[in-house]
Design a protein around this motif. Sequence first.
Motif, PDB file in Angstrom:
ATOM      1  N   PHE A  41       8.066  27.936  22.293  1.00 18.54           N
ATOM      2  CA  PHE A  41       8.812  27.459  23.456  1.00 18.54           C
ATOM      3  C   PHE A  41       9.833  28.459  23.970  1.00 18.54           C
ATOM      4  O   PHE A  41       9.824  28.804  25.151  1.00 18.54           O
ATOM      5  CB  PHE A  41       9.502  26.129  23.121  1.00 18.54           C
ATOM      6  CG  PHE A  41       9.983  25.389  24.330  1.00 18.54           C
ATOM      7  CD1 PHE A  41       9.125  24.589  25.063  1.00 18.54           C
ATOM      8  CD2 PHE A  41      11.296  25.516  24.768  1.00 18.54           C
ATOM      9  CE1 PHE A  41       9.554  23.916  26.195  1.00 18.54           C
ATOM     10  CE2 PHE A  41      11.742  24.857  25.894  1.00 18.54           C
ATOM     11  CZ  PHE A  41      10.874  24.053  26.619  1.00 18.54           C
ATOM     12  N   TRP A  42      10.707  28.936  23.102  1.00 19.74           N
ATOM     13  CA  TRP A  42      11.785  29.798  23.590  1.00 19.74           C
ATOM     14  C   TRP A  42      11.295  31.171  24.043  1.00 19.74           C
ATOM     15  O   TRP A  42      11.765  31.698  25.048  1.00 19.74           O
ATOM     16  CB  TRP A  42      12.862  29.941  22.513  1.00 19.74           C
ATOM     17  CG  TRP A  42      13.714  28.703  22.402  1.00 19.74           C
ATOM     18  CD1 TRP A  42      13.685  27.619  23.201  1.00 19.74           C
ATOM     19  CD2 TRP A  42      14.708  28.442  21.403  1.00 19.74           C
ATOM     20  NE1 TRP A  42      14.597  26.675  22.795  1.00 19.74           N
ATOM     21  CE2 TRP A  42      15.246  27.155  21.691  1.00 19.74           C
ATOM     22  CE3 TRP A  42      15.200  29.136  20.300  1.00 19.74           C
ATOM     23  CZ2 TRP A  42      16.240  26.580  20.916  1.00 19.74           C
ATOM     24  CZ3 TRP A  42      16.193  28.573  19.532  1.00 19.74           C
ATOM     25  CH2 TRP A  42      16.717  27.306  19.828  1.00 19.74           C
ATOM     26  N   ILE A  43      10.373  31.767  23.314  1.00 21.25           N
ATOM     27  CA  ILE A  43       9.855  33.085  23.720  1.00 21.25           C
ATOM     28  C   ILE A  43       9.131  33.010  25.060  1.00 21.25           C
ATOM     29  O   ILE A  43       9.408  33.816  25.963  1.00 21.25           O
ATOM     30  CB  ILE A  43       8.945  33.671  22.619  1.00 21.25           C
ATOM     31  CG1 ILE A  43       9.801  34.069  21.400  1.00 21.25           C
ATOM     32  CG2 ILE A  43       8.172  34.885  23.140  1.00 21.25           C
ATOM     33  CD1 ILE A  43       8.998  34.574  20.234  1.00 21.25           C
ATOM     34  N   PRO A  44       8.197  32.043  25.265  1.00 19.94           N
ATOM     35  CA  PRO A  44       7.594  31.917  26.596  1.00 19.94           C
ATOM     36  C   PRO A  44       8.627  31.615  27.688  1.00 19.94           C
ATOM     37  O   PRO A  44       8.475  32.065  28.826  1.00 19.94           O
ATOM     38  CB  PRO A  44       6.612  30.750  26.431  1.00 19.94           C
ATOM     39  CG  PRO A  44       6.289  30.725  24.982  1.00 19.94           C
ATOM     40  CD  PRO A  44       7.555  31.128  24.293  1.00 19.94           C
ATOM     41  N   LEU A  45       9.674  30.865  27.324  1.00 16.02           N
ATOM     42  CA  LEU A  45      10.705  30.546  28.303  1.00 16.02           C
ATOM     43  C   LEU A  45      11.476  31.795  28.727  1.00 16.02           C
ATOM     44  O   LEU A  45      11.816  31.961  29.902  1.00 16.02           O
ATOM     45  CB  LEU A  45      11.661  29.495  27.730  1.00 16.02           C
ATOM     46  CG  LEU A  45      12.613  28.830  28.734  1.00 16.02           C
ATOM     47  CD1 LEU A  45      11.827  28.091  29.812  1.00 16.02           C
ATOM     48  CD2 LEU A  45      13.553  27.868  28.022  1.00 16.02           C
TER      49      LEU A  45
END
Length: 345
Positions: A41-45
């Motif tokens: 979630f955080w990396i793609p975000l």
Amino acid sequence: MYKNQKITVLSHLLVWLTLFCLPYLLSYGQEQEINRVIAHFWIPLVFSAIIFYFNYFVLIDRFLFSKKTTLFIVINVLIIITFLFLKESIEDNFFKEIIKKRIKTDDRVGPPFKMAIYIQMLSYMAPLFFSIALKSTKRWVKTEAERKEAINFKLKSELQHLHYQLQPHFFFNSLNNIYSLVDVSPDQAKSSIHSLSKLMRYMLYETNLEIVPLSKEIDFLKKYVDLMKLRVSDKTSVTCNFPSEETGIQIAPLLFISLIENAFKHGVSATKESQIKINMSCNNATVLFTVENNNFPKKTDDKSGSGIGLKNLEKRLELLYPNRFKFKSSLKDDCFLVTLTIKTN
């Protein structure tokens, strides 16, 4: 402007903070594995944020709005492909235990690799399209504001031109009237010059404002009527009815003077009985002005009434009070009646 920039920055921070907290907001109190949140979630975000702001501040202005659409698409495709490989590389090198754990605990068959890549591409295209929409909207708002500013500037310039056009026209007609008194009644001519100086002072120094109190305009009209009475004979009857109390109404200056000028030009005869009736009434913010006079048409070679005053008036009304005025004129039984109704707000 500085305040608006601060609000924009705070809004962006709030949106991204909400998105980063979304896994915990949707978990309903369940424990979340931090590594899984970071990897999925955080990396793609973060990649989505980079795509959004890189397009918003650089690519859209430089390529899309400059009609270099093909280059814009190619650059974004390369960025998305790079982030796809970068995400897979990060997972393979730093989050191997998540992949192994998922394989052991999850018996369900995941989506095919091509489908997974397609879904990830769509997730990266969303911030791209959003940045295009936001930037296009901002550009449209700016263009619309500039267009309205240009229209307002044009209107002000045109109104100023009409205002300056009216002043010499008024001055020329008044001098003609005074000239006719010089030989017949020198004392009246001197009094007329003195009255004219007061009227010109009002026109030069107090009518440059967009609106003036109606009471000042009424006082100006009364003085002008008194000036015009000096040149007419006893055969001409002039009656005026203006509001005697303060109305509190603000109105554009010099809207009624042309109608009174027109009445004295075409409603007075040297040999016949003549009558001019001037009436003004106010109802809330609406002003009703009527002028009624006998009709004595000018000869074709008489240039004292050029008609510029009424043309000027209609043009100014269209610019100042669009859809808020009614201007009617009628001729019946050699009696000319003009009615002007203005809604001031």
